[in-house]
Design an enzyme around this catalytic site. Structure first.
Site, PDB file in Angstrom:
ATOM      1  N   ASN A   1     -45.975  -1.960  20.039  1.00 57.58           N
ATOM      2  CA  ASN A   1     -46.118  -2.430  18.653  1.00 57.58           C
ATOM      3  C   ASN A   1     -44.917  -3.286  18.267  1.00 57.58           C
ATOM      4  OD1 ASN A   1     -44.022  -0.739  17.288  1.00 57.58           O
ATOM      5  ND2 ASN A   1     -45.319   0.898  18.101  1.00 57.58           N
TER       6      ASN A   1
ATOM      7  N   ASP B   1     -50.000   6.167  18.584  1.00 57.90           N
ATOM      8  CA  ASP B   1     -50.894   7.308  18.334  1.00 57.90           C
ATOM      9  C   ASP B   1     -51.773   7.633  19.537  1.00 57.90           C
ATOM     10  OD1 ASP B   1     -50.303   8.119  15.663  1.00 57.90           O
ATOM     11  OD2 ASP B   1     -51.122   6.203  14.987  1.00 57.90           O
TER      12      ASP B   1
ATOM     13  N   LYS C   1     -48.149  15.990   6.448  1.00 56.75           N
ATOM     14  CA  LYS C   1     -47.053  16.189   7.402  1.00 56.75           C
ATOM     15  C   LYS C   1     -45.940  17.065   6.811  1.00 56.75           C
ATOM     16  CE  LYS C   1     -48.279  11.883   9.729  1.00 56.75           C
ATOM     17  NZ  LYS C   1     -47.925  10.954  10.783  1.00 56.75           N
TER      18      LYS C   1
HETATM   19  O1  PMT Z   1     -38.364  -1.329  13.306  1.00 59.54           O
HETATM   20  P1  PMT Z   1     -38.479  -2.450  12.301  1.00 59.54           P
HETATM   21  O2  PMT Z   1     -38.870  -3.753  12.947  1.00 59.54           O
HETATM   22  O3  PMT Z   1     -37.255  -2.564  11.430  1.00 59.54           O
HETATM   23  O4  PMT Z   1     -39.712  -2.107  11.319  1.00 59.54           O
HETATM   24  C1  PMT Z   1     -39.620  -1.031  10.420  1.00 59.54           C
HETATM   25  C2  PMT Z   1     -40.941  -0.228  10.381  1.00 59.54           C
HETATM   26  C3  PMT Z   1     -42.059  -1.072   9.792  1.00 59.54           C
HETATM   27  C4  PMT Z   1     -41.340   0.246  11.778  1.00 59.54           C
HETATM   28  C5  PMT Z   1     -40.646   1.031   9.473  1.00 59.54           C
HETATM   29  O5  PMT Z   1     -40.274   0.587   8.206  1.00 59.54           O
HETATM   30  C6  PMT Z   1     -41.855   1.944   9.370  1.00 59.54           C
HETATM   31  O6  PMT Z   1     -42.715   1.815   8.535  1.00 59.54           O
HETATM   32  N1  PMT Z   1     -41.929   2.941  10.296  1.00 59.54           N
HETATM   33  C7  PMT Z   1     -43.087   3.868  10.433  1.00 59.54           C
HETATM   34  C8  PMT Z   1     -44.133   3.213  11.273  1.00 59.54           C
HETATM   35  C9  PMT Z   1     -45.321   4.125  11.483  1.00 59.54           C
HETATM   36  O7  PMT Z   1     -45.582   4.489  12.599  1.00 59.54           O
HETATM   37  O8  PMT Z   1     -45.924   4.523  10.407  1.00 59.54           O
HETATM   38  P2  PMT Z   1     -47.250   5.459  10.394  1.00 59.54           P
HETATM   39  O9  PMT Z   1     -47.765   5.295   9.024  1.00 59.54           O
HETATM   40  O10 PMT Z   1     -48.152   5.135  11.542  1.00 59.54           O
HETATM   41  O11 PMT Z   1     -46.688   6.914  10.643  1.00 59.54           O
HETATM   42  C10 PMT Z   1     -46.298   7.783   9.587  1.00 59.54           C
HETATM   43  C11 PMT Z   1     -45.095   8.608   9.975  1.00 59.54           C
HETATM   44  O12 PMT Z   1     -45.431   9.519  11.032  1.00 59.54           O
HETATM   45  C12 PMT Z   1     -43.913   7.803  10.492  1.00 59.54           C
HETATM   46  O13 PMT Z   1     -42.732   8.383  10.000  1.00 59.54           O
HETATM   47  C13 PMT Z   1     -44.017   7.941  12.003  1.00 59.54           C
HETATM   48  O14 PMT Z   1     -42.722   7.898  12.631  1.00 59.54           O
HETATM   49  C14 PMT Z   1     -44.635   9.319  12.159  1.00 59.54           C
HETATM   50  N2  PMT Z   1     -45.508   9.472  13.341  1.00 59.54           N
HETATM   51  C15 PMT Z   1     -46.643   8.727  13.470  1.00 59.54           C
HETATM   52  C16 PMT Z   1     -47.474   8.924  14.546  1.00 59.54           C
HETATM   53  C17 PMT Z   1     -47.145   9.884  15.513  1.00 59.54           C
HETATM   54  N3  PMT Z   1     -47.914  10.090  16.581  1.00 59.54           N
HETATM   55  N4  PMT Z   1     -46.025  10.603  15.389  1.00 59.54           N
HETATM   56  C18 PMT Z   1     -45.189  10.411  14.312  1.00 59.54           C
HETATM   57  O15 PMT Z   1     -44.167  11.082  14.191  1.00 59.54           O
END
Ligand code: PMT
Length: 404
Positions: A212, A281, A343
């Site tokens: 990603n 994921d 979460k």
């Molecule tokens: O790294 P940069 O280029 O500076 O960009 C920053 C960013 C956009 C990556 C950052 O600001 C951000 O939004 N990070 C979270 C990205 C993400 O995976 O979001 P999500 O909505 O899919 O996940 C929600 C939360 O669960 C996140 O805290 C993620 O770390 C966590 N997660 C998600 C999936 C998974 N299998 N395990 C997790 O722990």
């Protein structure tokens, strides 16, 4: 600000500019405030100020060269690099900045700076054209990116007769910047802050993977800011081209399962976890041992679900403050709130990754923080470093650390 510098060892580097005389007052003020001050003068600095002055003011022997006879401590020259709690270079000339930017170590000051793990403050002072020169600006940016703090020069009448930017700020201003660091440094002292950053990948075969767009900038900024506030900062980083942040124990991983293992190892004694990583994921069900050869027709890959790391932490949490991120392209608030609850988080930082200036890769972000009690705070376009500070302010509040 009236700071107590007792117990702090400061290494004051002075390079050869007309403003070197101001370093005498800086050394004097720091010593009066209780700091142990050690001074290194470059060869050029000695044309402007004398070793004797700094010896008297600091109460310590002054280092002027690599090859002088060491009589005051029985260890090698990098002893100073080890003993410093903080390095301040004032004035920092264009030449010194250029040397630091390329990692040169041809005298006592550059050698010591290259060897130290202490935070480094540089106060550039020079002629405005030299300061504005793209080479100098690039060098300063490179040093900033490596975690050095730059105290910007002020504008006014310069020694060369011109008016412009390039003056060394007054000693009190320089010291207030450094004191700001020491103040913040206390706030997360004794707390372990675990941060994740970057993207995890799903390998397909030895040469291909699904990944990603995360650069790691957001999470690295949080980890570095936590270290600057005195935390025991641990960063579990997915794929990122960024160098390890200064003062942060960095663990590099590639896949979601590796990140899960590393995070679970660090989790029990952590006080707060900030999950900025963009976690894959899904993973490839059957990772090929050899490069998959191209063949006629289409190709499909079967994907299976990866564990949700943050969800796992939410289930296991005992005392930890849990902060998640939500990267969304639509229904920002609704999806983010759902993640906050599902979460079991203390708060979530929601960013709409389609908004210009927000999300992946850039230096800036636009965020909303959503808290358990339903409170929402909106943050306009700001540097990721600024957003990192705002996140840590809330973490501090939730830990009660700010009140101690
Ligand atoms: O790294 P940069 O280029 O500076 O960009 C920053 C960013 C956009 C990556 C950052 O600001 C951000 O939004 N990070 C979270 C990205 C993400 O995976 O979001 P999500 O909505 O899919 O996940 C929600 C939360 O669960 C996140 O805290 C993620 O770390 C966590 N997660 C998600 C999936 C998974 N299998 N395990 C997790 O722990």
């Amino acid at each position: 600000m009236d700071m107590d510098w007792k117990g702090k060892t400061v290494l004051l580097g002075v390079s050869g500019g007309i403003a070197a005389y101001k370093a005498v007052e800086i050394a004097s003020r720091m010593r009066k405030a209780g700091a142990e001050v050690h001074v290194i003068l470059t060869r050029a600095a000695q044309e402007f100020v004398t070793e004797l002055t700094f010896r008297e003011i600091s109460g310590n022997p002054v280092n002027t060269g690599m090859w002088e006879k060491v009589t005051h401590w029985n260890v090698e020259h990098i002893a100073l690099a080890r003993m410093a709690d903080l390095v301040l270079v004032a004035p920092a000339t264009a030449n010194l900045i250029a040397k630091l930017a390329v990692g040169m170590a041809d005298d006592m000051l550059t050698t010591t700076i290259l060897a130290t793990h202490a935070p480094i403050f540089l106060a550039p002072a020079m002629n405005s054209n030299m300061f504005r020169n793209p080479v100098t600006q690039k060098n300063i940016k490179d040093l900033q990116d490596r975690g050095m703090e730059i105290i910007p020069p002020s504008s006014g009448h310069l020694a060369c007769g011109a008016d412009g930017v390039g003056r060394l700020p007054e000693p009190v201003e320089i010291l207030s910047r450094v004191e700001g660091y020491f103040c913040k440094a206390g706030a997360l002292q004794g707390k372990k802050i675990l941060v994740t950053a970057g993207g995890t990948i799903a390998p397909i075969d030895p040469v291909r993977f699904i990944g990603n767009r995360s650069s790691g900038k957001m999470g690295y900024a949080v980890a570095e800011a936590a270290a600057k506030r005195g935390a025991d900062a641990v960063l579990v980083s997915g794929v990122s081209a960024l160098p390890d942040p200064v003062g942060v124990r960095t663990i590099r991983v590639e896949t979601t399962e590796e990140m899960l293992r590393a995070v679970l190892e660090e989790f029990p004694d952590s006080d707060a976890v900030i999950k900025a990583a963009a976690v894959a994921d899904y993973r490839v069900k059957q990772v090929a041992g050899q490069k998959i050869k191209k063949s006629e027709g289409d190709w499909s890959i079967e994907l299976v679900r990866n564990p949700d790391i943050l969800h796992t932490l939410g289930q296991q949490k005992t005392h930890q403050v849990l902060v998640g991120f939500a990267a969304e392209t639509q229904n920002l608030m609704e999806y983010a709130k759902r993640k906050l609850e599902k979460k079991n988080l203390d708060f979530i930082v929601a960013n709409d990754v389609t908004a210009p200036g927000a999300g992946f890769q850039g230096e800036t972000n636009i965020a909303r923080m959503i808290f358990r009690d339903g409170k929402v705070e909106e943050y306009p376009l700001m540097q990721k470093t600024e957003l990192a500070a705002a996140i840590l302010d809330h973490v501090e509040r939730l830990l009660g650390a700010g009140m101690e």
